[in-house]
Enzyme design. Sequence first.
Site, PDB file in Angstrom:
ATOM      1  N   ASP A   1       1.123  -2.118  -9.257  1.00  0.00           N
ATOM      2  CA  ASP A   1       1.985  -2.870 -10.183  1.00  0.00           C
ATOM      3  C   ASP A   1       1.468  -2.726 -11.617  1.00  0.00           C
ATOM      4  OD1 ASP A   1      -0.202  -4.544 -10.003  1.00  0.00           O
ATOM      5  OD2 ASP A   1       0.946  -6.365  -9.543  1.00  0.00           O
ATOM      6  N   SER A   2       0.340  -2.009 -11.785  1.00  0.00           N
ATOM      7  CA  SER A   2      -0.100  -1.611 -13.131  1.00  0.00           C
ATOM      8  C   SER A   2       0.989  -0.800 -13.821  1.00  0.00           C
ATOM      9  CB  SER A   2      -1.398  -0.793 -13.055  1.00  0.00           C
ATOM     10  OG  SER A   2      -1.282   0.246 -12.100  1.00  0.00           O
TER      11      SER A   2
ATOM     12  N   ASP B   1       2.403  -1.757  -3.947  1.00  0.00           N
ATOM     13  CA  ASP B   1       1.714  -2.960  -4.431  1.00  0.00           C
ATOM     14  C   ASP B   1       2.719  -4.107  -4.521  1.00  0.00           C
ATOM     15  OD1 ASP B   1      -0.555  -4.195  -5.307  1.00  0.00           O
ATOM     16  OD2 ASP B   1      -0.616  -3.231  -7.272  1.00  0.00           O
TER      17      ASP B   1
ATOM     18  N   LYS C   1      -0.181  -3.404  -0.472  1.00  0.00           N
ATOM     19  CA  LYS C   1      -1.395  -4.061  -0.973  1.00  0.00           C
ATOM     20  C   LYS C   1      -0.981  -5.407  -1.548  1.00  0.00           C
ATOM     21  CE  LYS C   1      -3.556  -2.923  -5.023  1.00  0.00           C
ATOM     22  NZ  LYS C   1      -3.491  -4.205  -5.751  1.00  0.00           N
TER      23      LYS C   1
ATOM     24  N   GLU D   1      -2.783  -9.178  -3.504  1.00  0.00           N
ATOM     25  CA  GLU D   1      -3.978  -9.753  -4.146  1.00  0.00           C
ATOM     26  C   GLU D   1      -4.355 -11.087  -3.497  1.00  0.00           C
ATOM     27  OE1 GLU D   1      -3.351  -9.974  -8.396  1.00  0.00           O
ATOM     28  OE2 GLU D   1      -2.958  -7.829  -8.549  1.00  0.00           O
TER      29      GLU D   1
ATOM     30  N   GLU E   1     -12.081  -5.277  -7.579  1.00  0.00           N
ATOM     31  CA  GLU E   1     -11.864  -4.974  -9.002  1.00  0.00           C
ATOM     32  C   GLU E   1     -12.767  -5.853  -9.868  1.00  0.00           C
ATOM     33  OE1 GLU E   1      -7.778  -4.798 -10.312  1.00  0.00           O
ATOM     34  OE2 GLU E   1      -8.363  -4.595 -12.410  1.00  0.00           O
TER      35      GLU E   1
HETATM   36  O1  KIV Z   1      -1.977  -2.064  -9.865  1.00  0.00           O
HETATM   37  C1  KIV Z   1      -2.955  -1.311  -9.767  1.00  0.00           C
HETATM   38  O2  KIV Z   1      -2.995  -0.208 -10.314  1.00  0.00           O
HETATM   39  C2  KIV Z   1      -4.083  -1.782  -8.989  1.00  0.00           C
HETATM   40  C3  KIV Z   1      -5.340  -0.960  -9.019  1.00  0.00           C
HETATM   41  C4  KIV Z   1      -6.077  -1.258 -10.257  1.00  0.00           C
HETATM   42  C5  KIV Z   1      -6.172  -1.160  -7.821  1.00  0.00           C
HETATM   43  O3  KIV Z   1      -4.012  -2.799  -8.373  1.00  0.00           O
END
Ligand code: KIV
Length: 277
Positions: free
Chosen positions: A44-45, A83, A113, A115, A182
Amino acid sequence: MRVAINEIKEMKQKKEIIVMLTAYDYSTAKLIDEAGVPLILVGDSLGMVVLGYDSTIPVTMEEMIHHTKAVVRGTKRALVIGDMPFMTYHTSISDALRNAARFMQEGGAQAVKLEGGVVVADTVRRIVDCGIPVMGHIGLTPQSVHQLGGHKVQGKTPEAAERLLQDARALEQAGAFAIVLELVPAPLSKLITQTISIPTIGIGAGPDCDGQVQVISDLLGLFADFVPKHAKQYAKLASAIRAAIADYMTEVKSGSFPTAEHSSTMDESLLEELVHH
Ligand code: KIV
């Protein structure tokens, strides 16, 4: 055949370091896949490095699915992880299951993924029980940036370190196949890595994790707004792109682009007929 989660778990046993990268589009994902990277995260970056938001919080399921589909189309071998965005797995277990399923059915991902540690362990268990592999993510969890008071290293006090260890154990027990650490101090990452049986994948978490992940735009020097301390630029694409755009502008303005090489011909007598018609 794509990489399977048991192969990733076996890499820890064999002490083979796991390489993971983010990707958000077809072309980049294809290059990463062809290089042999086994894990690709549609992070989600993308909210920050692709869509220009100032955090990951505004990212929606629709945006994530759109980019996940592109990454899946660009890959043959890598395990693609979607994510889960902010608040798509907290409101209820059924919301979490529905959104995780969307990543698999609509996005074509092979895993998701999310959090959090102890707090999301029941949710992780239910998603895993439905046949969806889950990667955990603890330490600095960017979706909680306002609660954490910024992008700070986590787990520096004994209490905070103990909480992170508990989070890692809870995710392992809930059936997660790996955990991103992280911004965790290197000695604590080492301890977590030695304590749990599933792989840890570090970002700003030192060299002793079972694997490493980087945001592709940081690694390529493409995201010019800021360079995180944990990132290493293996290329300077922002400068290369700036130079290419400047050259293009100069050539278009001077008339040196396009040339005959970039153009096509035709029988010009046909045009004369058109003019005299
Ligand atoms: O969103 C993302 O790119 C991440 C990575 C930094 C692990 O969660």
